[in-house]
Design a protein around this motif. Structure first.
Motif, PDB file in Angstrom:
ATOM      1  N   ARG A  93       0.811  -1.215   0.000  1.00 36.97           N
ATOM      2  CA  ARG A  93       0.000   0.000   0.000  1.00 36.97           C
ATOM      3  C   ARG A  93       0.849   1.272   0.000  1.00 36.97           C
ATOM      4  N   HIS A  94       2.094   1.173   0.417  1.00 42.27           N
ATOM      5  CA  HIS A  94       3.000   2.315   0.263  1.00 42.27           C
ATOM      6  C   HIS A  94       3.159   2.653  -1.211  1.00 42.27           C
ATOM      7  N   HIS A  95       3.192   1.620  -2.040  1.00 41.39           N
ATOM      8  CA  HIS A  95       3.348   1.840  -3.483  1.00 41.39           C
ATOM      9  C   HIS A  95       1.997   2.013  -4.173  1.00 41.39           C
ATOM     10  N   PHE A  96       1.117   1.027  -4.063  1.00 41.39           N
ATOM     11  CA  PHE A  96      -0.189   1.072  -4.722  1.00 41.39           C
ATOM     12  C   PHE A  96      -1.155   1.791  -3.783  1.00 41.39           C
ATOM     13  N   VAL A  97      -1.288   3.094  -3.972  1.00 43.88           N
ATOM     14  CA  VAL A  97      -2.032   3.934  -3.038  1.00 43.88           C
ATOM     15  C   VAL A  97      -3.539   3.784  -3.214  1.00 43.88           C
ATOM     16  N   SER A  98      -4.015   3.801  -4.474  1.00 47.12           N
ATOM     17  CA  SER A  98      -5.454   3.777  -4.719  1.00 47.12           C
ATOM     18  C   SER A  98      -5.711   3.626  -6.212  1.00 47.12           C
ATOM     19  N   PHE A  99      -6.993   3.459  -6.544  1.00 51.34           N
ATOM     20  CA  PHE A  99      -7.380   3.539  -7.958  1.00 51.34           C
ATOM     21  C   PHE A  99      -8.717   4.259  -8.078  1.00 51.34           C
ATOM     22  N   GLY A 100      -8.865   5.011  -9.152  1.00 48.77           N
ATOM     23  CA  GLY A 100     -10.091   5.750  -9.402  1.00 48.77           C
ATOM     24  C   GLY A 100     -11.130   4.855 -10.048  1.00 48.77           C
ATOM     25  N   THR A 101     -12.355   4.899  -9.536  1.00 50.43           N
ATOM     26  CA  THR A 101     -13.423   4.081 -10.079  1.00 50.43           C
ATOM     27  C   THR A 101     -14.714   4.883 -10.098  1.00 50.43           C
ATOM     28  N   CYS A 102     -15.441   4.813 -11.214  1.00 44.50           N
ATOM     29  CA  CYS A 102     -16.719   5.531 -11.292  1.00 44.50           C
ATOM     30  C   CYS A 102     -17.818   4.761 -10.565  1.00 44.50           C
ATOM     31  N   SER A 103     -17.515   3.543 -10.135  1.00 46.78           N
ATOM     32  CA  SER A 103     -18.456   2.755  -9.335  1.00 46.78           C
ATOM     33  C   SER A 103     -17.747   2.293  -8.073  1.00 46.78           C
ATOM     34  N   ILE A 104     -18.275   2.662  -6.936  1.00 44.72           N
ATOM     35  CA  ILE A 104     -17.745   2.152  -5.674  1.00 44.72           C
ATOM     36  C   ILE A 104     -18.335   0.781  -5.375  1.00 44.72           C
ATOM     37  N   SER A 105     -19.589   0.590  -5.732  1.00 48.68           N
ATOM     38  CA  SER A 105     -20.275  -0.652  -5.387  1.00 48.68           C
ATOM     39  C   SER A 105     -19.670  -1.869  -6.083  1.00 48.68           C
ATOM     40  N   GLN A 106     -19.233  -1.731  -7.337  1.00 50.41           N
ATOM     41  CA  GLN A 106     -18.700  -2.903  -8.050  1.00 50.41           C
ATOM     42  C   GLN A 106     -17.417  -3.435  -7.431  1.00 50.41           C
ATOM     43  N   PRO A 107     -16.417  -2.611  -7.145  1.00 48.88           N
ATOM     44  CA  PRO A 107     -15.230  -3.144  -6.462  1.00 48.88           C
ATOM     45  C   PRO A 107     -15.550  -3.735  -5.092  1.00 48.88           C
ATOM     46  N   VAL A 108     -16.458  -3.097  -4.356  1.00 47.45           N
ATOM     47  CA  VAL A 108     -16.843  -3.627  -3.052  1.00 47.45           C
ATOM     48  C   VAL A 108     -17.499  -4.995  -3.212  1.00 47.45           C
ATOM     49  N   ASP A 109     -18.396  -5.110  -4.195  1.00 49.43           N
ATOM     50  CA  ASP A 109     -19.048  -6.402  -4.450  1.00 49.43           C
ATOM     51  C   ASP A 109     -18.016  -7.483  -4.767  1.00 49.43           C
ATOM     52  N   GLY A 110     -16.955  -7.100  -5.475  1.00 45.58           N
ATOM     53  CA  GLY A 110     -15.905  -8.056  -5.795  1.00 45.58           C
ATOM     54  C   GLY A 110     -15.190  -8.563  -4.559  1.00 45.58           C
ATOM     55  N   LEU A 111     -14.880  -7.663  -3.626  1.00 49.32           N
ATOM     56  CA  LEU A 111     -14.238  -8.075  -2.375  1.00 49.32           C
ATOM     57  C   LEU A 111     -15.143  -8.984  -1.562  1.00 49.32           C
ATOM     58  N   LEU A 112     -16.431  -8.649  -1.535  1.00 45.07           N
ATOM     59  CA  LEU A 112     -17.391  -9.489  -0.814  1.00 45.07           C
ATOM     60  C   LEU A 112     -17.492 -10.870  -1.454  1.00 45.07           C
ATOM     61  N   ARG A 113     -17.492 -10.891  -2.792  1.00 45.49           N
ATOM     62  CA  ARG A 113     -17.656 -12.160  -3.515  1.00 45.49           C
ATOM     63  C   ARG A 113     -16.532 -13.135  -3.197  1.00 45.49           C
ATOM     64  N   PHE A 114     -15.330 -12.622  -3.011  1.00 55.12           N
ATOM     65  CA  PHE A 114     -14.189 -13.499  -2.743  1.00 55.12           C
ATOM     66  C   PHE A 114     -13.865 -13.617  -1.259  1.00 55.12           C
ATOM     67  N   GLY A 115     -14.758 -13.115  -0.417  1.00 54.37           N
ATOM     68  CA  GLY A 115     -14.578 -13.271   1.017  1.00 54.37           C
ATOM     69  C   GLY A 115     -13.443 -12.460   1.592  1.00 54.37           C
ATOM     70  N   LEU A 116     -13.063 -11.373   0.901  1.00 54.09           N
ATOM     71  CA  LEU A 116     -11.957 -10.537   1.367  1.00 54.09           C
ATOM     72  C   LEU A 116     -12.431  -9.354   2.188  1.00 54.09           C
ATOM     73  N   LEU A 117     -13.741  -9.222   2.304  1.00 53.02           N
ATOM     74  CA  LEU A 117     -14.323  -8.125   3.047  1.00 53.02           C
ATOM     75  C   LEU A 117     -15.569  -8.625   3.746  1.00 53.02           C
ATOM     76  N   GLU A 118     -15.729  -8.267   5.012  1.00 56.34           N
ATOM     77  CA  GLU A 118     -16.939  -8.614   5.730  1.00 56.34           C
ATOM     78  C   GLU A 118     -18.085  -7.728   5.249  1.00 56.34           C
ATOM     79  N   ALA A 119     -19.296  -8.182   5.413  1.00 60.75           N
ATOM     80  CA  ALA A 119     -20.465  -7.417   4.984  1.00 60.75           C
ATOM     81  C   ALA A 119     -20.444  -6.030   5.633  1.00 60.75           C
ATOM     82  N   VAL A 120     -20.715  -5.005   4.808  1.00 59.54           N
ATOM     83  CA  VAL A 120     -20.713  -3.624   5.298  1.00 59.54           C
ATOM     84  C   VAL A 120     -22.101  -3.023   5.113  1.00 59.54           C
ATOM     85  N   LEU A 121     -22.405  -2.020   5.933  1.00 55.13           N
ATOM     86  CA  LEU A 121     -23.700  -1.350   5.859  1.00 55.13           C
ATOM     87  C   LEU A 121     -23.580  -0.065   5.063  1.00 55.13           C
TER      88      LEU A 121
END
Length: 254
Positions: free
Chosen positions: A226-254
């Motif tokens: 994360r020191h190197h790869f700081v962030s990425f710009g996305t016009c959809s926040i929900s799609q990347p979040v859905d991807g993390l949820l799909r692979f079990g890398l993120l707990e369900a968020v409200l």
């Protein structure tokens, strides 16, 4: 939340293909700042050309953290109490001596060890475009691998923009464009830090394999990634979040 994903998603909702109207985009961003998604969010992305729209949309609310896209990093910055400019981005650098975090966008094929060293010595970061509305806007695995390798081995922080909604490398069935996956990029950054081949990590389309490898990145390596790869710009926040949820890398968020 896994620190590998903290602040990873810069909100580019007003840009194609999302093209959300400014008031709607600002409202949605503020709502997410008050939700369980807040730790994932980076700044709201806006161009200088749309500054007046941004000011009108943010009036009466708390200051909005914004990364402002300029024609040149030397461009004089506007000010308004409803907007907190936290970083700037530009394709041109005629000189920059400001205190803000600043990203210089360079074409993927033009990112070399020499240019990386120049940016690092100038106190700048790198912005890499990984997609767009044409097929030629998407760098190949080999092109992106060379750029990432140069940045990581040169000690430079970078952000990516465009085409990274999905976590895994894939071909878009509607356009035929080959999209990079943001989990692939995370894995490739980790592999570069370890001195391994990274083109293979970028090309891998096995979602479970990539996700499992990302999940196995240890705490020390997470900080370096994360020191190197700081962030990425996305016009959809929900799609990347859905991807993390799909692979079990993120707990369900409200």
């Amino acid at each position: 939340m896994n620190p590998l994903f903290t602040g990873l998603l810069d909100d580019a909702a007003i840009f194609p293909p999302g093209d959300l109207p400014m008031p709607d985009a600002v409202r949605a961003h503020r709502d997410r700042r008050e939700s369980g998604l807040a730790p994932l969010l980076g700044p709201f992305i806006c161009t200088l050309a749309r500054w007046d729209e941004l000011v009108a949309a943010t009036a009466g609310g708390p200051p909005l953290r914004v990364s402002l896209i300029l024609p040149d990093l030397a461009t004089e910055l506007p000010e308004h109490p409803s907007v907190e400019i936290v970083s700037v981005e530009a394709p041109a650098v005629s000189g920059y001596g400001g205190a803000l975090t600043a990203y210089h966008e360079i074409l993927c094929d033009e990112i070399t060890a020499t240019r990386v060293a120049a940016l690092r010595d100038a106190g700048l970061r790198l912005k890499i475009r990984t997609g767009g509305v044409r097929a030629d806007a998407f760098p190949s695995e080999a092109q992106l691998a060379r750029a990432l390798w140069s940045a990581v081995r040169g000690g430079l922080s970078f952000k990516l923009t465009a085409g990274l909604h999905d976590p895994i490398r894939h071909r878009d069935p509607a356009t035929g464009f080959e999209h990079h996956g943001y989990l692939n990029v995370i894995l490739a950054t980790a592999r570069a830090l370890q001195g391994y081949d990274i083109e293979r990590a970028l090309a891998d389309q096995d979602g479970d394999r990539v996700a499992n490898a990302v999940a196995g990145i240890d705490e020390v390596l997470v900080k370096a990634v994360r020191h190197h790869f700081v962030s990425f710009g996305t016009c959809s926040i929900s799609q990347p979040v859905d991807g993390l949820l799909r692979f079990g890398l993120l707990e369900a968020v409200l």
